[in-house]
Write a protein that holds these residues in place. Structure first.
Motif, mmCIF file in Angstrom:
data_model
loop_
_atom_site.group_PDB
_atom_site.id
_atom_site.type_symbol
_atom_site.label_atom_id
_atom_site.label_comp_id
_atom_site.label_asym_id
_atom_site.label_seq_id
_atom_site.Cartn_x
_atom_site.Cartn_y
_atom_site.Cartn_z
ATOM 1 N N GLN A 185 45.227 -82.150 -71.397
ATOM 2 C CA GLN A 185 45.080 -83.489 -71.973
ATOM 3 C C GLN A 185 44.151 -84.361 -71.148
ATOM 4 O O GLN A 185 43.939 -85.521 -71.472
ATOM 5 C CB GLN A 185 46.449 -84.188 -72.058
ATOM 6 C CG GLN A 185 47.483 -83.464 -72.875
ATOM 7 C CD GLN A 185 47.156 -83.489 -74.357
ATOM 8 O OE1 GLN A 185 46.414 -84.349 -74.813
ATOM 9 N NE2 GLN A 185 47.684 -82.541 -75.108
ATOM 10 N N CYS A 186 43.660 -83.836 -70.056
ATOM 11 C CA CYS A 186 42.799 -84.659 -69.202
ATOM 12 C C CYS A 186 41.668 -83.824 -68.626
ATOM 13 O O CYS A 186 41.858 -83.073 -67.667
ATOM 14 C CB CYS A 186 43.625 -85.302 -68.087
ATOM 15 S SG CYS A 186 42.668 -86.472 -67.107
ATOM 16 N N THR A 187 40.510 -83.926 -69.239
ATOM 17 C CA THR A 187 39.318 -83.205 -68.791
ATOM 18 C C THR A 187 38.378 -84.221 -68.121
ATOM 19 O O THR A 187 38.650 -85.420 -68.149
ATOM 20 C CB THR A 187 38.610 -82.590 -70.006
ATOM 21 O OG1 THR A 187 38.172 -83.679 -70.847
ATOM 22 C CG2 THR A 187 39.539 -81.670 -70.800
ATOM 23 N N PRO A 188 37.276 -83.755 -67.549
ATOM 24 C CA PRO A 188 36.316 -84.720 -66.996
ATOM 25 C C PRO A 188 35.906 -85.777 -68.031
ATOM 26 O O PRO A 188 35.780 -86.966 -67.689
ATOM 27 C CB PRO A 188 35.144 -83.829 -66.591
ATOM 28 C CG PRO A 188 35.805 -82.524 -66.205
ATOM 29 C CD PRO A 188 36.924 -82.355 -67.195
ATOM 30 N N ALA A 189 35.761 -85.369 -69.287
ATOM 31 C CA ALA A 189 35.375 -86.334 -70.331
ATOM 32 C C ALA A 189 36.468 -87.380 -70.548
ATOM 33 O O ALA A 189 36.182 -88.558 -70.807
ATOM 34 C CB ALA A 189 35.077 -85.600 -71.634
ATOM 35 N N ALA A 252 37.824 -85.455 -58.346
ATOM 36 C CA ALA A 252 38.596 -85.343 -59.585
ATOM 37 C C ALA A 252 38.390 -83.961 -60.204
ATOM 38 O O ALA A 252 37.610 -83.793 -61.150
ATOM 39 C CB ALA A 252 38.227 -86.443 -60.563
ATOM 40 N N VAL A 253 39.078 -82.976 -59.644
ATOM 41 C CA VAL A 253 39.080 -81.637 -60.242
ATOM 42 C C VAL A 253 40.264 -81.637 -61.213
ATOM 43 O O VAL A 253 41.425 -81.686 -60.775
ATOM 44 C CB VAL A 253 39.214 -80.542 -59.165
ATOM 45 C CG1 VAL A 253 39.301 -79.150 -59.806
ATOM 46 C CG2 VAL A 253 38.030 -80.600 -58.199
ATOM 47 N N THR A 254 39.983 -81.634 -62.513
ATOM 48 C CA THR A 254 41.072 -81.833 -63.478
ATOM 49 C C THR A 254 42.019 -80.640 -63.494
ATOM 50 O O THR A 254 43.183 -80.791 -63.836
ATOM 51 C CB THR A 254 40.545 -82.125 -64.895
ATOM 52 O OG1 THR A 254 39.720 -81.033 -65.312
ATOM 53 C CG2 THR A 254 39.750 -83.433 -64.920
ATOM 54 N N PHE A 273 47.067 -81.908 -60.218
ATOM 55 C CA PHE A 273 46.982 -83.104 -59.370
ATOM 56 C C PHE A 273 45.716 -83.124 -58.500
ATOM 57 O O PHE A 273 45.555 -84.006 -57.658
ATOM 58 C CB PHE A 273 48.210 -83.215 -58.466
ATOM 59 C CG PHE A 273 49.493 -83.503 -59.206
ATOM 60 C CD1 PHE A 273 49.630 -84.655 -59.964
ATOM 61 C CD2 PHE A 273 50.566 -82.622 -59.142
ATOM 62 C CE1 PHE A 273 50.812 -84.932 -60.642
ATOM 63 C CE2 PHE A 273 51.761 -82.883 -59.811
ATOM 64 C CZ PHE A 273 51.880 -84.044 -60.566
ATOM 65 N N ASP A 274 44.845 -82.123 -58.717
ATOM 66 C CA ASP A 274 43.637 -82.069 -57.893
ATOM 67 C C ASP A 274 42.618 -83.141 -58.303
ATOM 68 O O ASP A 274 41.542 -83.225 -57.740
ATOM 69 C CB ASP A 274 43.022 -80.657 -57.979
ATOM 70 C CG ASP A 274 42.344 -80.245 -56.684
ATOM 71 O OD1 ASP A 274 42.638 -80.838 -55.637
ATOM 72 O OD2 ASP A 274 41.494 -79.322 -56.725
ATOM 73 N N LYS A 275 42.997 -83.955 -59.274
ATOM 74 C CA LYS A 275 42.143 -85.073 -59.699
ATOM 75 C C LYS A 275 42.603 -86.403 -59.101
ATOM 76 O O LYS A 275 42.062 -87.457 -59.419
ATOM 77 C CB LYS A 275 42.138 -85.180 -61.226
ATOM 78 C CG LYS A 275 43.527 -85.395 -61.858
ATOM 79 C CD LYS A 275 43.411 -85.389 -63.366
ATOM 80 C CE LYS A 275 44.701 -85.555 -64.149
ATOM 81 N NZ LYS A 275 45.790 -84.600 -63.861
ATOM 82 N N VAL A 304 35.218 -82.268 -62.424
ATOM 83 C CA VAL A 304 34.946 -80.917 -62.916
ATOM 84 C C VAL A 304 36.273 -80.225 -63.190
ATOM 85 O O VAL A 304 37.329 -80.697 -62.767
ATOM 86 C CB VAL A 304 34.224 -80.041 -61.855
ATOM 87 C CG1 VAL A 304 32.856 -80.595 -61.490
ATOM 88 C CG2 VAL A 304 35.080 -79.910 -60.597
ATOM 89 N N GLU A 305 36.183 -79.076 -63.885
ATOM 90 C CA GLU A 305 37.329 -78.184 -63.939
ATOM 91 C C GLU A 305 36.891 -76.892 -63.266
ATOM 92 O O GLU A 305 35.826 -76.356 -63.598
ATOM 93 C CB GLU A 305 37.755 -77.938 -65.393
ATOM 94 C CG GLU A 305 39.024 -77.096 -65.486
ATOM 95 C CD GLU A 305 39.514 -76.902 -66.914
ATOM 96 O OE1 GLU A 305 40.720 -77.025 -67.136
ATOM 97 O OE2 GLU A 305 38.687 -76.619 -67.806
#
Ligand code: BES
Ligand code: MN
Ligand code: ZN
Length: 488
Positions: A185-189, A252-254, A273-275, A304-305
């Motif tokens: 539910q949470c990407t870089p976009a 913010a690594v999603t 939580f890496d974001k 990024v992911e």
């Protein structure tokens, strides 16, 4: 939850809460109230002994303007810290919610104990932060948060203090609420969209522009995922025109699978939580603008992911970072330093800032070194480090500095490129990661904050009412305090 100032003479409440010092026979500030049940109160005071964290409720008659009294132990006077009122207020608020009350009242401790302004902001922060619950995806929602009335003896300027503390607590909650989002539910976009809700002055740099402009770290780490990387840049300019900004950078690594150097499956879910570093920067930017602070601040969030796949970057690759230096990839799980190096170099080049602060869930080694209650910091500048320590003392967001000297810088030298993205074995993993970041900038005063242990609640995390399970928003209160005091 609404918060207002109350008057002890006209009080009408479902729950009146007062603080009690250890072995004391009085409830702080209760003398101003017209209350008759003294023998019950005296007996309860004796029984609870004012022990830190103890809560005792005394029901009064239903017809009474005050329906119940809650006594909250705050321990020995000499042992009261800046966190005591915050965490006990959080416990009280959770109790009020548990009792399904519509509202409750807290009597602020008198000034001889703690500065009244300070205690009021701690009451607001503690109760707001501890009532936050991540229930977006639960069919059954948490009980509605009760409203709070605060009774203060001196009330001049207090309404401003309350407003300010509410903005700060709401920004911490904002950070927690996006940091808690699951990776599907949470990407870089998605983060880019959140950033745009904070400030109109937000730029998003996407592929192929990232590649074209030379963001080799962000592009390499992001290339393995169908959720394409974004570099999010938010500007807040409300200081003197010619004043250099402070640049805040957040990892913010999603989701961090480790990439081709895949992580083991155990607890991999926590890598949503890496974001958190990036979410902290967004929370700070939100508060800075709502507080209308007279400063210039830039928030930079490389997002990024990190996924394994046919398109992923690999161990052995050599990439070129934004500042032109080359890096040999030896482990695709050491991805944070690559995206941060690009963002730091960009921030220094475009904004010539007076200081750069970065936040990152960067190394598991930081948890080994400092555990899950203290963040690691590494810096190139004693003055700014001292300021961060001062803010840390005031906000009880604890930090500890680790050293970085040339010997550690040498540990990331590569045979085939300017640097490699890992140190030597497991030795000083937090410092060698910081050494990599240090190479991204020239001599701008810089503090790196490794929040791997503190960004969310883990097994060994000390329980605090205002940090319910999940993301903690660590760093938001710390850096807001720094920004408020940097000119002093
Ligand atoms: N995001 C992790 C660090 C991390 C791990 C934070 C566990 C919190 C809990 C980071 O990207 C990472 O994987 N770091 C590696 C670096 C190593 C490969 C040099 C690590 O710490 O193991
Ligand atoms: Mn990693
Ligand atoms: Zn990571």
């Amino acid at each position: 939850m609404r918060i207002k100032i109350g008057d002890s003479a006209k009080i009408k409440t479902e729950l009146l809460c007062g603080f009690v010092l250890e072995n004391s026979n009085v409830v702080l500030g209760l003398g101003n109230f017209d209350i008759k049940t003294t023998s019950v109160i005296n007996q309860t005071l004796k029984d609870m002994e004012g022990k830190l964290g103890r809560l005792s409720i005394i029901p009064l008659s239903e017809k009474n303007a005050i329906q119940r009294i809650l006594l909250a132990g705050i321990g020995k006077k000499e042992e009261i810290t800046r966190d005591t009122i915050r965490s006990i207020s959080g416990k009280i608020a959770q109790k009020a919610r548990e009792l399904k009350l519509k509202e409750f009242t807290i009597i602020a401790p008198p000034t001889f104990l703690i500065d009244s302004m300070l205690s009021v902001s701690q009451i607001v922060e503690g109760s707001k932060m501890s009532l936050y619950k991540f229930d977006n995806f639960k069919s059954e929602k948490a009980e509605k948060s009760p409203d709070l009335t605060i009774i203060v003896s001196k009330s001049n300027k207090i309404s401003n203090i309350i407003k300010e503390a509410e903005i700060i607590a709401n920004s911490v909650i904002f950070t927690k609420s996006i940091a808690n989002l699951p990776p599907n539910q949470c990407t870089p976009a998605t983060l880019a969209k959140f950033a745009k809700t904070i400030s109109k002055n937000t730029r998003i740099i996407s592929e192929p522009e990232l590649k074209k402009q030379g963001f080799g770290g962000i592009s390499a780490v992001g290339q393995g995922s169908k959720n394409k990387p974004k570099l999010i840049v938010l500007e807040y300019n409300n200081g003197p025109r010619n004043e250099k900004p402070v640049v805040l950078v957040g990892k913010a690594v999603t989701f961090d699978t480790g990439g081709i150097s895949l992580k083991p499956g155990d607890r991999m879910d926590e890598m949503k939580f890496d974001k958190c570093g990036g979410c902290t920067v967004l929370g700070i930017m939100k508060a800075v603008s709502e507080l209308k602070m007279s400063i210039n601040v830039v928030g930079i969030v490389p997002s990024v992911e990190n996924m394994p796949g046919g398109e992923s970057y690999r161990p052995g690759d050599i990439i070129k970072l934004y500042n032109g230096k080359t890096a040999e990839i030896l482990n695709t799980d050491a991805e944070g330093r690559l995206i941060l190096a690009d963002a730091l170099a960009y921030g220094e080049k475009y904004y010539a800032p007076k200081a750069i602060i970065d936040f990152a869930t960067l190394t598991g080694a930081c948890i080994v070194a400092l555990g899950t209650n203290i963040a690691g910091i590494v810096s190139n500048n004693e003055k700014i480090t001292k300021k961060i320590y001062e803010s840390s003392k005031r906000t009880t967001e604890d930090v500890w500095e680790l050293p970085l000297n040339q010997d550690y810088m040498d540990m990331i030298k590569s045979e085939v490129a300017d640097m490699k993205n890992v140190g030597i074995g497991r030795a000083a993993g937090t410092i060698t990661a910081a050494a990599f970041l240090r190479n991204a900038i020239k001599d701008t005063p810089w503090v790196h904050i490794d929040i791997a242990g503190v960004a969310w609640t883990q097994i060994a995390t000390k329980e605090k009412s205002y940090n319910p399970k999940g993301a903690t928003g660590f760093g938001v209160r710390l850096i807001l305090d720094y920004l408020q005091n940097m000119k002093n």
